[in-house]
Design a protein around this motif. Structure first.
Motif, PDB file in Angstrom:
ATOM      1  N   ASN A   1       0.801  -1.241   0.000  1.00 14.24           N
ATOM      2  CA  ASN A   1       0.000   0.000   0.000  1.00 14.24           C
ATOM      3  C   ASN A   1       0.829   1.284   0.000  1.00 14.24           C
ATOM      4  O   ASN A   1       0.336   2.347   0.398  1.00 14.24           O
ATOM      5  CB  ASN A   1      -0.994   0.025   1.164  1.00 14.24           C
ATOM      6  CG  ASN A   1      -2.043  -1.061   1.035  1.00 14.24           C
ATOM      7  OD1 ASN A   1      -2.581  -1.269  -0.054  1.00 14.24           O
ATOM      8  ND2 ASN A   1      -2.318  -1.765   2.106  1.00 14.24           N
ATOM      9  N   THR A   2       2.066   1.220  -0.437  1.00 13.53           N
ATOM     10  CA  THR A   2       2.860   2.443  -0.612  1.00 13.53           C
ATOM     11  C   THR A   2       2.085   3.423  -1.503  1.00 13.53           C
ATOM     12  O   THR A   2       1.621   3.043  -2.584  1.00 13.53           O
ATOM     13  CB  THR A   2       4.206   2.132  -1.288  1.00 13.53           C
ATOM     14  OG1 THR A   2       4.972   1.285  -0.427  1.00 13.53           O
ATOM     15  CG2 THR A   2       4.989   3.401  -1.586  1.00 13.53           C
ATOM     16  N   PRO A   3       1.939   4.690  -1.078  1.00  9.56           N
ATOM     17  CA  PRO A   3       1.262   5.662  -1.939  1.00  9.56           C
ATOM     18  C   PRO A   3       2.157   6.101  -3.092  1.00  9.56           C
ATOM     19  O   PRO A   3       3.340   6.408  -2.894  1.00  9.56           O
ATOM     20  CB  PRO A   3       0.964   6.826  -0.997  1.00  9.56           C
ATOM     21  CG  PRO A   3       1.994   6.720   0.089  1.00  9.56           C
ATOM     22  CD  PRO A   3       2.313   5.268   0.237  1.00  9.56           C
ATOM     23  N   VAL A   4       1.579   6.123  -4.278  1.00  9.55           N
ATOM     24  CA  VAL A   4       2.314   6.497  -5.495  1.00  9.55           C
ATOM     25  C   VAL A   4       1.506   7.550  -6.240  1.00  9.55           C
ATOM     26  O   VAL A   4       0.286   7.418  -6.397  1.00  9.55           O
ATOM     27  CB  VAL A   4       2.534   5.271  -6.413  1.00  9.55           C
ATOM     28  CG1 VAL A   4       3.269   5.669  -7.690  1.00  9.55           C
ATOM     29  CG2 VAL A   4       3.289   4.165  -5.687  1.00  9.55           C
ATOM     30  N   PHE A   5       2.191   8.591  -6.714  1.00  9.15           N
ATOM     31  CA  PHE A   5       1.562   9.575  -7.597  1.00  9.15           C
ATOM     32  C   PHE A   5       2.292   9.555  -8.934  1.00  9.15           C
ATOM     33  O   PHE A   5       3.512   9.662  -8.990  1.00  9.15           O
ATOM     34  CB  PHE A   5       1.641  10.984  -7.017  1.00  9.15           C
ATOM     35  CG  PHE A   5       1.127  12.042  -7.965  1.00  9.15           C
ATOM     36  CD1 PHE A   5      -0.229  12.304  -8.068  1.00  9.15           C
ATOM     37  CD2 PHE A   5       2.006  12.740  -8.804  1.00  9.15           C
ATOM     38  CE1 PHE A   5      -0.708  13.257  -8.972  1.00  9.15           C
ATOM     39  CE2 PHE A   5       1.536  13.692  -9.695  1.00  9.15           C
ATOM     40  CZ  PHE A   5       0.179  13.951  -9.783  1.00  9.15           C
ATOM     41  N   ILE A   6       1.525   9.395 -10.015  1.00  8.21           N
ATOM     42  CA  ILE A   6       2.076   9.509 -11.368  1.00  8.21           C
ATOM     43  C   ILE A   6       1.252  10.552 -12.114  1.00  8.21           C
ATOM     44  O   ILE A   6       0.048  10.380 -12.296  1.00  8.21           O
ATOM     45  CB  ILE A   6       2.029   8.174 -12.132  1.00  8.21           C
ATOM     46  CG1 ILE A   6       2.708   7.041 -11.340  1.00  8.21           C
ATOM     47  CG2 ILE A   6       2.701   8.321 -13.499  1.00  8.21           C
ATOM     48  CD1 ILE A   6       2.612   5.668 -12.008  1.00  8.21           C
ATOM     49  N   GLY A   7       1.893  11.643 -12.525  1.00  7.99           N
ATOM     50  CA  GLY A   7       1.220  12.672 -13.300  1.00  7.99           C
ATOM     51  C   GLY A   7       1.863  12.820 -14.661  1.00  7.99           C
ATOM     52  O   GLY A   7       3.089  12.706 -14.789  1.00  7.99           O
ATOM     53  N   THR A   8       1.057  13.047 -15.683  1.00  3.69           N
ATOM     54  CA  THR A   8       1.612  13.198 -17.028  1.00  3.69           C
ATOM     55  C   THR A   8       0.664  14.004 -17.903  1.00  3.69           C
ATOM     56  O   THR A   8      -0.501  14.223 -17.553  1.00  3.69           O
ATOM     57  CB  THR A   8       1.891  11.820 -17.662  1.00  3.69           C
ATOM     58  OG1 THR A   8       2.748  11.962 -18.792  1.00  3.69           O
ATOM     59  CG2 THR A   8       0.592  11.139 -18.114  1.00  3.69           C
ATOM     60  N   SER A   9       1.181  14.438 -19.028  1.00  2.59           N
ATOM     61  CA  SER A   9       0.385  15.174 -20.010  1.00  2.59           C
ATOM     62  C   SER A   9      -0.113  14.230 -21.103  1.00  2.59           C
ATOM     63  O   SER A   9       0.545  13.244 -21.438  1.00  2.59           O
ATOM     64  CB  SER A   9       1.252  16.273 -20.647  1.00  2.59           C
ATOM     65  OG  SER A   9       0.532  16.947 -21.667  1.00  2.59           O
ATOM     66  N   ASP A  10      -1.271  14.553 -21.646  1.00  2.00           N
ATOM     67  CA  ASP A  10      -1.771  13.848 -22.834  1.00  2.00           C
ATOM     68  C   ASP A  10      -2.054  14.894 -23.903  1.00  2.00           C
ATOM     69  O   ASP A  10      -2.986  15.685 -23.759  1.00  2.00           O
ATOM     70  CB  ASP A  10      -3.042  13.075 -22.494  1.00  2.00           C
ATOM     71  CG  ASP A  10      -3.573  12.295 -23.696  1.00  2.00           C
ATOM     72  OD1 ASP A  10      -2.810  12.127 -24.682  1.00  2.00           O
ATOM     73  OD2 ASP A  10      -4.740  11.869 -23.655  1.00  2.00           O
ATOM     74  N   PRO A  11      -1.220  14.942 -24.958  1.00  5.71           N
ATOM     75  CA  PRO A  11      -0.085  14.048 -25.195  1.00  5.71           C
ATOM     76  C   PRO A  11       1.176  14.564 -24.507  1.00  5.71           C
ATOM     77  O   PRO A  11       1.239  15.719 -24.080  1.00  5.71           O
ATOM     78  CB  PRO A  11       0.073  14.116 -26.711  1.00  5.71           C
ATOM     79  CG  PRO A  11      -0.351  15.521 -27.047  1.00  5.71           C
ATOM     80  CD  PRO A  11      -1.458  15.841 -26.090  1.00  5.71           C
ATOM     81  N   ASP A  12       2.174  13.669 -24.423  1.00  6.33           N
ATOM     82  CA  ASP A  12       3.520  14.066 -24.032  1.00  6.33           C
ATOM     83  C   ASP A  12       4.476  13.529 -25.084  1.00  6.33           C
ATOM     84  O   ASP A  12       4.401  12.352 -25.450  1.00  6.33           O
ATOM     85  CB  ASP A  12       3.889  13.521 -22.655  1.00  6.33           C
ATOM     86  CG  ASP A  12       5.276  13.982 -22.218  1.00  6.33           C
ATOM     87  OD1 ASP A  12       5.361  15.041 -21.569  1.00  6.33           O
ATOM     88  OD2 ASP A  12       6.264  13.306 -22.551  1.00  6.33           O
ATOM     89  N   PHE A  13       5.373  14.387 -25.541  1.00  9.72           N
ATOM     90  CA  PHE A  13       6.258  14.035 -26.649  1.00  9.72           C
ATOM     91  C   PHE A  13       7.150  12.849 -26.310  1.00  9.72           C
ATOM     92  O   PHE A  13       7.498  12.041 -27.169  1.00  9.72           O
ATOM     93  CB  PHE A  13       7.122  15.255 -27.025  1.00  9.72           C
ATOM     94  CG  PHE A  13       8.041  15.021 -28.186  1.00  9.72           C
ATOM     95  CD1 PHE A  13       7.532  14.891 -29.470  1.00  9.72           C
ATOM     96  CD2 PHE A  13       9.412  14.917 -27.998  1.00  9.72           C
ATOM     97  CE1 PHE A  13       8.374  14.665 -30.551  1.00  9.72           C
ATOM     98  CE2 PHE A  13      10.263  14.694 -29.072  1.00  9.72           C
ATOM     99  CZ  PHE A  13       9.738  14.571 -30.337  1.00  9.72           C
ATOM    100  N   HIS A  14       7.520  12.718 -25.040  1.00  6.30           N
ATOM    101  CA  HIS A  14       8.473  11.681 -24.640  1.00  6.30           C
ATOM    102  C   HIS A  14       7.820  10.451 -24.018  1.00  6.30           C
ATOM    103  O   HIS A  14       8.383   9.356 -24.070  1.00  6.30           O
ATOM    104  CB  HIS A  14       9.473  12.253 -23.621  1.00  6.30           C
ATOM    105  CG  HIS A  14      10.250  13.420 -24.133  1.00  6.30           C
ATOM    106  ND1 HIS A  14      11.285  13.287 -25.031  1.00  6.30           N
ATOM    107  CD2 HIS A  14      10.143  14.744 -23.881  1.00  6.30           C
ATOM    108  CE1 HIS A  14      11.785  14.480 -25.294  1.00  6.30           C
ATOM    109  NE2 HIS A  14      11.096  15.387 -24.613  1.00  6.30           N
ATOM    110  N   VAL A  15       6.637  10.651 -23.407  1.00  5.51           N
ATOM    111  CA  VAL A  15       6.037   9.592 -22.586  1.00  5.51           C
ATOM    112  C   VAL A  15       4.631   9.277 -23.082  1.00  5.51           C
ATOM    113  O   VAL A  15       3.697  10.055 -22.852  1.00  5.51           O
ATOM    114  CB  VAL A  15       5.991  10.023 -21.100  1.00  5.51           C
ATOM    115  CG1 VAL A  15       5.373   8.926 -20.245  1.00  5.51           C
ATOM    116  CG2 VAL A  15       7.394  10.369 -20.596  1.00  5.51           C
ATOM    117  N   PRO A  16       4.450   8.142 -23.755  1.00  9.39           N
ATOM    118  CA  PRO A  16       3.105   7.788 -24.213  1.00  9.39           C
ATOM    119  C   PRO A  16       2.175   7.504 -23.029  1.00  9.39           C
ATOM    120  O   PRO A  16       2.564   6.834 -22.067  1.00  9.39           O
ATOM    121  CB  PRO A  16       3.330   6.505 -25.025  1.00  9.39           C
ATOM    122  CG  PRO A  16       4.798   6.408 -25.270  1.00  9.39           C
ATOM    123  CD  PRO A  16       5.459   7.149 -24.164  1.00  9.39           C
TER     124      PRO A  16
END
Length: 203
Positions: free
Chosen positions: A144-159
């Motif tokens: 149950n470690t808390p994890v945050f992942i934020g990203t843009s859609d689209p992102d040039f580097h990260v699909p």
């Protein structure tokens, strides 16, 4: 200990540590400057730094072999940061990780290859590494470690698809993942993301 690891923050009597991993073209000092905006004033801050400001040469979704030996060297440097925290008496459940871009990918890759109960994991724009995700690279239980992942859609580097695959796999390993996908955010870190991680992870 490697001379590529920088320390700041609470150097005297820390009970928590935050390992901060910079992006391609960045430095440890750059990413550690972000601590000013986080609720981590009593943490030991640990900043591994890549040689020539890049952790591995190719895209994170290229075949893993194309990013070796740099990828393994990067993961080992992060591990040295973890060992440094442990040497100060800090338990894994009080060790936190944060990365941006290439550093976010490494943050997710290192913790998922070594899943256990951590304090928290923050990935600003990143995903697990490899052309395809190989499930047997990852083991352990995040408990149950808390994890945050934020990203843009689209992102040039990260699909976005890789972010979603990463969230799914980390949840299978027992992490509590908060995934935020922002329309046209750009390749950056926003005040909104800072607010969320302060409320959910660095609380």
């Amino acid at each position: 200990m490697s001379n590529n690891i920088y320390q700041s923050g609470n150097l005297d009597n820390p009970t928590k540590a935050l390992i901060m991993i910079h992006g391609r073209g960045g430095t440890a000092k750059d990413i550690m400057g972000l601590a000013e905006y986080l609720n981590v004033s009593d943490y030991l801050l640990i900043g591994p730094e890549a040689s020539q400001n890049t952790w591995y040469p190719n895209s994170f979704i290229a075949p893993i072999s194309s990013n070796q030996p740099k990828l393994n060297q990067a993961l080992e440097l992060i591990n040295q940061g973890v060992e440094l925290a442990k040497e100060k008496g800090i338990q894994p459940e009080n060790i936190y990780f944060l990365g941006f871009s290439q550093g976010a990918c490494l943050t997710l890759e290192y913790t998922s290859r070594n899943a256990q109960k951590y304090g928290g994991i923050v990935a600003f724009t990143g995903g697990l590494i490899g052309e395809e995700l190989t499930r047997d690279h990852y083991n352990g239980d995040f408990e149950n470690t808390p994890v945050f992942i934020g990203t843009s859609d689209p992102d040039f580097h990260v699909p976005v698809e890789r972010v979603q695959e990463t969230t799914k796999l980390m949840r299978e390993l027992g992490a509590q993942v908060e995934e935020r996908i922002y329309p046209n955010m750009g390749h950056t870190i926003t005040q909104e993301e800072i607010r969320i991680v302060n409320e959910t992870i660095f609380k």
